[in-house]
Motif scaffolding. Sequence first.
Motif, PDB file in Angstrom:
ATOM      1  N   ASP A 229       0.851  -1.187   0.000  1.00 54.53           N
ATOM      2  CA  ASP A 229       0.000   0.000   0.000  1.00 54.53           C
ATOM      3  C   ASP A 229       0.890   1.241   0.000  1.00 54.53           C
ATOM      4  N   THR A 230       0.928   1.945  -1.110  1.00 55.33           N
ATOM      5  CA  THR A 230       1.803   3.119  -1.240  1.00 55.33           C
ATOM      6  C   THR A 230       1.048   4.437  -1.052  1.00 55.33           C
ATOM      7  N   THR A 231      -0.188   4.374  -0.574  1.00 59.26           N
ATOM      8  CA  THR A 231      -0.946   5.613  -0.388  1.00 59.26           C
ATOM      9  C   THR A 231      -0.319   6.511   0.665  1.00 59.26           C
ATOM     10  N   GLN A 232       0.458   5.901   1.580  1.00 59.19           N
ATOM     11  CA  GLN A 232       1.176   6.689   2.590  1.00 59.19           C
ATOM     12  C   GLN A 232       2.665   6.794   2.264  1.00 59.19           C
ATOM     13  N   GLY A 233       2.985   6.576   0.997  1.00 62.76           N
ATOM     14  CA  GLY A 233       4.371   6.611   0.572  1.00 62.76           C
ATOM     15  C   GLY A 233       5.005   5.238   0.625  1.00 62.76           C
ATOM     16  N   VAL A 234       6.238   5.144   0.134  1.00 56.99           N
ATOM     17  CA  VAL A 234       6.984   3.889   0.169  1.00 56.99           C
ATOM     18  C   VAL A 234       7.501   3.686   1.584  1.00 56.99           C
ATOM     19  N   ARG A 235       7.153   2.555   2.191  1.00 51.29           N
ATOM     20  CA  ARG A 235       7.572   2.315   3.568  1.00 51.29           C
ATOM     21  C   ARG A 235       7.808   0.827   3.783  1.00 51.29           C
ATOM     22  N   PRO A 236       8.589   0.476   4.816  1.00 48.92           N
ATOM     23  CA  PRO A 236       8.863  -0.938   5.081  1.00 48.92           C
ATOM     24  C   PRO A 236       7.589  -1.724   5.341  1.00 48.92           C
ATOM     25  N   ALA A 237       7.613  -2.977   4.967  1.00 47.67           N
ATOM     26  CA  ALA A 237       6.473  -3.861   5.214  1.00 47.67           C
ATOM     27  C   ALA A 237       6.372  -4.208   6.692  1.00 47.67           C
ATOM     28  N   ALA A 238       5.159  -4.414   7.144  1.00 41.56           N
ATOM     29  CA  ALA A 238       4.953  -4.948   8.491  1.00 41.56           C
ATOM     30  C   ALA A 238       5.390  -6.406   8.526  1.00 41.56           C
ATOM     31  N   ALA A 239       5.765  -6.886   9.710  1.00 41.21           N
ATOM     32  CA  ALA A 239       6.183  -8.276   9.865  1.00 41.21           C
ATOM     33  C   ALA A 239       5.069  -9.212   9.410  1.00 41.21           C
ATOM     34  N   VAL A 240       5.413 -10.215   8.614  1.00 39.16           N
ATOM     35  CA  VAL A 240       4.392 -11.147   8.141  1.00 39.16           C
ATOM     36  C   VAL A 240       3.954 -12.095   9.247  1.00 39.16           C
ATOM     37  N   LEU A 241       4.756 -12.212  10.316  1.00 43.07           N
ATOM     38  CA  LEU A 241       4.409 -13.111  11.424  1.00 43.07           C
ATOM     39  C   LEU A 241       3.226 -12.575  12.223  1.00 43.07           C
ATOM     40  N   ASP A 242       3.272 -11.290  12.591  1.00 49.20           N
ATOM     41  CA  ASP A 242       2.247 -10.750  13.480  1.00 49.20           C
ATOM     42  C   ASP A 242       1.806  -9.326  13.154  1.00 49.20           C
ATOM     43  N   GLY A 243       2.270  -8.782  12.024  1.00 46.39           N
ATOM     44  CA  GLY A 243       1.852  -7.444  11.630  1.00 46.39           C
ATOM     45  C   GLY A 243       2.562  -6.322  12.341  1.00 46.39           C
ATOM     46  N   ARG A 244       3.546  -6.638  13.184  1.00 47.51           N
ATOM     47  CA  ARG A 244       4.293  -5.587  13.887  1.00 47.51           C
ATOM     48  C   ARG A 244       5.070  -4.755  12.871  1.00 47.51           C
ATOM     49  N   ARG A 245       5.109  -3.449  13.110  1.00 50.43           N
ATOM     50  CA  ARG A 245       5.777  -2.545  12.183  1.00 50.43           C
ATOM     51  C   ARG A 245       6.908  -1.810  12.894  1.00 50.43           C
ATOM     52  N   SER A 246       8.042  -1.660  12.222  1.00 50.39           N
ATOM     53  CA  SER A 246       9.163  -0.900  12.761  1.00 50.39           C
ATOM     54  C   SER A 246       9.729   0.003  11.676  1.00 50.39           C
ATOM     55  N   ASP A 247       9.965   1.255  12.031  1.00 50.53           N
ATOM     56  CA  ASP A 247      10.600   2.197  11.110  1.00 50.53           C
ATOM     57  C   ASP A 247      12.027   2.498  11.529  1.00 50.53           C
ATOM     58  N   TRP A 248      12.582   1.658  12.431  1.00 46.30           N
ATOM     59  CA  TRP A 248      13.965   1.825  12.847  1.00 46.30           C
ATOM     60  C   TRP A 248      14.883   0.992  11.950  1.00 46.30           C
ATOM     61  N   THR A 249      16.153   1.317  11.968  1.00 44.88           N
ATOM     62  CA  THR A 249      17.098   0.626  11.094  1.00 44.88           C
ATOM     63  C   THR A 249      17.208  -0.852  11.443  1.00 44.88           C
ATOM     64  N   GLU A 250      17.310  -1.194  12.714  1.00 44.00           N
ATOM     65  CA  GLU A 250      17.303  -2.589  13.177  1.00 44.00           C
ATOM     66  C   GLU A 250      18.468  -3.417  12.599  1.00 44.00           C
ATOM     67  N   VAL A 251      19.584  -2.778  12.220  1.00 48.68           N
ATOM     68  CA  VAL A 251      20.679  -3.502  11.578  1.00 48.68           C
ATOM     69  C   VAL A 251      21.193  -4.629  12.475  1.00 48.68           C
ATOM     70  N   TYR A 252      21.339  -5.799  11.906  1.00 49.89           N
ATOM     71  CA  TYR A 252      21.832  -7.011  12.569  1.00 49.89           C
ATOM     72  C   TYR A 252      20.947  -7.487  13.720  1.00 49.89           C
ATOM     73  N   SER A 253      19.731  -6.979  13.835  1.00 46.55           N
ATOM     74  CA  SER A 253      18.833  -7.441  14.897  1.00 46.55           C
ATOM     75  C   SER A 253      18.293  -8.821  14.541  1.00 46.55           C
TER      76      SER A 253
ATOM     77  N   LYS B  33      18.071   2.182  -4.949  1.00 48.44           N
ATOM     78  CA  LYS B  33      17.836   3.222  -3.935  1.00 48.44           C
ATOM     79  C   LYS B  33      16.347   3.538  -3.886  1.00 48.44           C
ATOM     80  N   PRO B  34      15.560   2.741  -3.176  1.00 51.18           N
ATOM     81  CA  PRO B  34      14.113   2.962  -3.182  1.00 51.18           C
ATOM     82  C   PRO B  34      13.639   4.069  -2.250  1.00 51.18           C
ATOM     83  N   ILE B  35      14.415   4.370  -1.201  1.00 53.46           N
ATOM     84  CA  ILE B  35      13.972   5.356  -0.204  1.00 53.46           C
ATOM     85  C   ILE B  35      15.093   6.364   0.006  1.00 53.46           C
TER      86      ILE B  35
END
Length: 459
Positions: free
Chosen positions: A155-179, A256-258
């Motif tokens: 859904d790009t109506t709110q712009g290009v953004r990371p997908a929510a987790a497919v496991l439980d729908g949790r969303r994170s906009d943090w980098t989360e590198v190596y997490s 470079k999508p974002i």
Amino acid sequence: MTQSPTGSTLQEAEDFLTAHPEIEAFDIVLHDANGIGRGKIIRRHELIGLYKGGRHLPISILGLDIVGEDVHETGLIWDQGDGDLRAWPIPGTLKALHGTNPPRGEVLMSMYHLDGALMTSDPRHALARQVQAMADEGLYPAGAFELEFFLLDPDTTQGVRPAAAVLDGRRSDWTEVYSVDHLHGMEPLFSDIYRAAEAMGIKAETVISEYAPGQYELTLHYRTDVMQAADDLVRLKRIVRLQARRHGVVACFMAKPIEKYAGSGMHFHVSLCDATGRNIFAEAVEGQWTDTIRHAIGGLRATMGESMLVFAPHGNSWRRFVGQSYAPVSPSWGVNNRSVALRIPAGEIKARRIEHRPSGVDANPYLVAATVLAGIRHGLKHQIDPGPETTGNGYAGDDSLKIPRDWREAIEAATASEFLKEALGADMHRTFTAIKAAEHGRVARWIADVDYALYLHNV
């Protein structure tokens, strides 16, 4: 039955059909200059005919731009009357697709003239040509690609953004590198990716959460055959895209999508062996580099500028090259240093290799590998000194060698390059540069939103 120029055999098809009675259809896939898989879906009963006599496909399939439009300047459309050539299956690439309903298989194809001669605008042939040239010199390259990509919300109506987790729908906009915990949210998707890769005979290995929200990296097993390494990469991209779609998210392979986040690379790790299988990049004493690896790096540095169109083939590719972004901005080299273009990674001496870092994930791996091998051959032939190693912050250096500043300059440099013409072959070079020039013209004519934002009410 016509003799297959690829070495494919009818027995392979017959054995596969016997082993997989459930499969109803097959994707037959040929990769064009942009690395896009093009072809057909055939029914089960057609597979035997494919292996007996190949499959007619129009010559224009190799002269298409990124959106599938004809590029007449390639000389592959009306100059040839858009006649049919013949595509043949690649031995060992007939595989089952995971999770398709109804069940389907896939086979990679390569293009030939009707008399069996090579169709030299096929990217596979460009790589095969460089592999053979190395073999003639007693050299045998090995390698693997890394695959970086974004998983995005459809859904790009709110712009290009990371997908929510497919496991439980949790969303994170943090980098989360190596997490590692962050990866758990995408575990159902990655489990399907691994199962699909296994069905293809692809050894997909480590997955990490990369340096941007929604960005991930998959590594591939090191191959003693770089053609196999390129096949692994194109097939893994297709697997990721399909499985992501099945889980309701979008797999994005733009460089470079974002704007505000790091882009996605396709690093190519490469080493050289002699006829005995000895890695000739490996030094006798750790850190005392062989002339072979130094000259290889020298050749890659010397040819990088005129080759950048292969590594960054699209307008968007050039948005990736910014400082402090883990994407190189000059043809620098260094040891255990991720700010350079050509990196000698830390690790065991026997596994010594060069990590070639300029390519975006939007590049064609067959052409990338062909160009890298040609650059190494150039360096070895002319015994090119790589110059001083870059230490510390490679973005702060002032490299004497430059790369083009933008896409247009890269197209001009590539078009004029005798090295790239030799690296890709004259026909592939003409086809590739003509397609890129046509795509640049398309983008240059496009009235983008930024034009209205800046100029609509101000000029």
